[in-house]
Design a protein around this motif. Structure first.
Motif, mmCIF file in Angstrom:
data_model
loop_
_atom_site.group_PDB
_atom_site.id
_atom_site.type_symbol
_atom_site.label_atom_id
_atom_site.label_comp_id
_atom_site.label_asym_id
_atom_site.label_seq_id
_atom_site.Cartn_x
_atom_site.Cartn_y
_atom_site.Cartn_z
ATOM 1 N N GLY A 126 87.404 -109.716 -24.196
ATOM 2 C CA GLY A 126 87.523 -110.495 -25.141
ATOM 3 C C GLY A 126 86.798 -108.520 -26.204
ATOM 4 N N MET A 127 87.147 -107.409 -25.000
ATOM 5 C CA MET A 127 86.285 -106.583 -26.563
ATOM 6 C C MET A 127 87.523 -105.737 -26.989
ATOM 7 N N HIS A 128 88.445 -105.784 -25.434
ATOM 8 C CA HIS A 128 89.983 -105.294 -25.407
ATOM 9 C C HIS A 128 90.204 -103.256 -25.689
ATOM 10 N N ARG A 129 88.997 -102.961 -25.099
ATOM 11 C CA ARG A 129 88.879 -101.716 -24.249
ATOM 12 C C ARG A 129 89.716 -101.406 -23.564
ATOM 13 N N VAL A 130 89.113 -101.399 -22.697
ATOM 14 C CA VAL A 130 89.091 -101.062 -21.884
ATOM 15 C C VAL A 130 88.583 -102.178 -20.930
ATOM 16 N N GLY A 131 89.092 -102.095 -19.520
ATOM 17 C CA GLY A 131 89.462 -103.936 -18.385
ATOM 18 C C GLY A 131 90.010 -104.463 -18.206
ATOM 19 N N LEU A 132 90.369 -105.110 -16.980
ATOM 20 C CA LEU A 132 91.304 -105.318 -16.605
ATOM 21 C C LEU A 132 91.162 -107.261 -17.508
ATOM 22 N N HIS A 133 92.420 -107.374 -17.067
ATOM 23 C CA HIS A 133 92.713 -108.658 -17.814
ATOM 24 C C HIS A 133 92.260 -109.619 -17.038
ATOM 25 N N PRO A 134 91.307 -110.391 -17.418
ATOM 26 C CA PRO A 134 90.743 -112.040 -16.950
ATOM 27 C C PRO A 134 91.601 -112.774 -15.494
ATOM 28 N N THR A 135 93.476 -112.883 -15.578
ATOM 29 C CA THR A 135 94.449 -113.474 -14.466
ATOM 30 C C THR A 135 94.311 -112.713 -13.704
ATOM 31 N N ALA A 136 94.506 -111.180 -14.203
ATOM 32 C CA ALA A 136 94.136 -110.366 -12.940
ATOM 33 C C ALA A 136 93.047 -109.920 -12.190
ATOM 34 N N TYR A 137 91.944 -110.500 -12.533
ATOM 35 C CA TYR A 137 90.611 -110.002 -11.916
ATOM 36 C C TYR A 137 90.661 -110.304 -9.665
#
Length: 362
Positions: A126-137
């Motif tokens: 939910g920060m929407h900066r960097v990070g993998l989408h939850p569905t791809a985790y």
């Protein structure tokens, strides 16, 4: 010698690190990116090395500086690698690495590293900066396991609004993180300084190897804009100080400094301090911003100049030429200066330059 300087209390730094451990009950990576938020990364790492479970920096350049200074143990690259050709250096220097993008997964799978890497797999909860989408985790986790190039994986995310004590967003992010990582048996790291200090109610998975990432709290500044019990136990690490180098006696009605932003309403005794925005003191700090002169509180008057600023000495008759001035530190909190200047303590510390750093309690 110009009297402007920053005193760095290494004992206070160690106290704040131990507070992070106490408050979280977890292992703690001391975040010393951006030259330890302006406090000097190498000296801060040396002061913490005996106690710290590891360190976190932004990029490989910062990590290599620590390795060259003899800092051993875990060092995490919070932004991961920017180019695939950094992977051999990560392997050589035994660095830990955040993976937050699909292209980084691809690079690890294609790499020729012979020693398995330690990876922190970052989810965008939910920060929407960097990070993998939850569905791809989950798939990303499985790819890392299957690659044969990764030995250890820690699951991580980052809170966007943990510094807002009345905001439910952190709990929503945690729920998203837990749902998307359900079934993965791995260490977890989601808590930054405000989450460590202000959100004890956040219930993480019961994992003995949970990690926290204290940053601003290490340096003794609160991340909150209101009083908070745990933050009140922090000890300021940096004291920015200088001296009065000139005194002026002005009648009522006289302007002080550029732009005549301050005009005396009474006979005023003005102290000129060797400190300005070229040192990192905020130019936009307004009249009324607190300072301490020889331990007595007063305030800034007029506009901050490049090398000098002015303070009101009218009610401090025993102060004068050579008096010590604390711009922020143990008496004048950096958070109070930041609030007056419409910024945050992080920026005050990181903007510091030109002034020498003097270390105490090493």
């Amino acid at each position: 010698m110009r009297p402007a300087r920053a005193l760095i209390d290494l004992q206070a730094l160690r106290h704040n690190y131990q507070l992070a451990r106490e408050a979280s009950g977890a292992r703690a990576l001391a975040v010393i990116k951006a030259d330890a938020y302006g406090h000097g990364a190498v000296r801060c790492a040396q002061a913490l090395q005996r106690d710290a479970d590891g360190f976190a920096v932004a990029c490989i350049e910062e990590a290599l500086q620590l390795r060259e200074a003899g800092i051993g143990g875990p060092i995490l690259l919070l932004e991961g690698f920017f180019e695939a050709d950094e992977l051999p250096l990560i392997e050589q220097h035994e660095l830990w690495c955040v993976v937050h993008s699909p292209w980084q997964l691809d690079a690890i799978e294609r790499s020729a590293v012979r020693r398995p890497l330690t990876v922190w797999l970052k989810m965008d909860s939910g920060m929407h900066r960097v990070g993998l989408h939850p569905t791809a985790y989950q798939a990303a986790y499985q790819r890392l396991l299957a690659s044969g190039r990764v030995a250890n994986i820690t699951l991580m995310s980052h809170f966007a609004r943990a510094d807002e004590l009345d905001c439910p967003r952190s709990e929503e992010q945690l729920a998203m993180f837990q749902h998307a990582s359900q079934g993965i048996a791995a260490p977890v790291s989601v808590r930054n300084s405000p989450a460590v200090l202000g959100w004890p109610q956040l219930e993480l998975k019961e994992q003995p190897s949970d990690w926290v990432r204290p940053g601003i709290m290490l340096y003794g500044a609160t991340p909150f804009d209101q009083a908070q019990a745990m933050a009140a136990r922090l000890q300021p690490v940096m004291t920015l100080e200088s001296k009065i180098i000139s005194v002026r006696e002005l009648p009522a009605g006289e302007p002080v400094g550029y732009g005549a932003r301050f005009v005396s309403e009474r006979p005023t005794r003005v102290g000129v301090v060797a400190m300005g925005y070229a040192d990192g003191y905020p130019r936009h700090a307004p009249t009324g911003t607190p300072v301490a002169v020889d331990g007595q509180l007063t305030w800034l008057i007029g506009r901050v100049s490049m090398d000098m600023l002015t303070v009101d000495l009218t009610d401090l008759p025993h102060t004068g030429l050579g008096s010590r001035v604390e711009l922020w530190g143990k008496q004048v909190l950096a958070s109070d200066v930041a609030q007056q200047a419409d910024t945050i303590p992080y920026q005050l510390f990181c903007n510091l330059k030109r002034v020498p750093l003097l270390y105490l309690g090493g």
